[in-house]
Design a protein around this motif. Sequence first.
Motif: not given
Length: 201
Positions: A135-161
Amino acid sequence: MEPFIHGFLLAFGLILPLGVQNVFVFSQGAQQTRLVRALPATIMASLSDTFLILLAVLGISVIVSEVEQLKMLLMSAGVLFLLYMSFTMWKAKPELHGNTEGLSIKKQIIFALSVSLLNPHAILDTIGVIGTSALSYAGTEKVIFTATCIFVSWCWFIGLTLAGSIFKRLDGSGKMLGIINKCSAIFIFLTACWLIRDLVS
């Protein structure tokens, strides 16, 4: 830069603690005869987190938190899946030379979905914390925030595997993997008991 750092730290902080989802992904990396055979669990766990993060950013947390029947349904389904998963992992027996009876692609997908989308604690944490922070972000900043969260998730699970696969190679006898299977089964069973307590309280 701020949305990236915020998203990175927030997502990493949420996903780092030991949980059923992490235990399952790691165990598949360790159980499967080849790393590629563990990818269904990795991909489904990552896709499930991506789905939850997108829901969080879109504000669905309000619906989940306020509709009591939906929370009860999620918890009940979560208990059933976790109990079945615990039983299956307890029965899994490592074979000689570190080869194991890894779950089939179908079971990996079902289990990954269940520990991700049927875990009300994970849902409320992800949707509640990330959704509120977004809620603190809007527009491009919200996209960056969201994409970063998703990126961390994917990297973490690949690393666990990968970590699970490396562990299997170090455990040629399969004894340690057998212990991990049993510990994972107990952990998942206790998680189910925790949900049952929340369900009846």
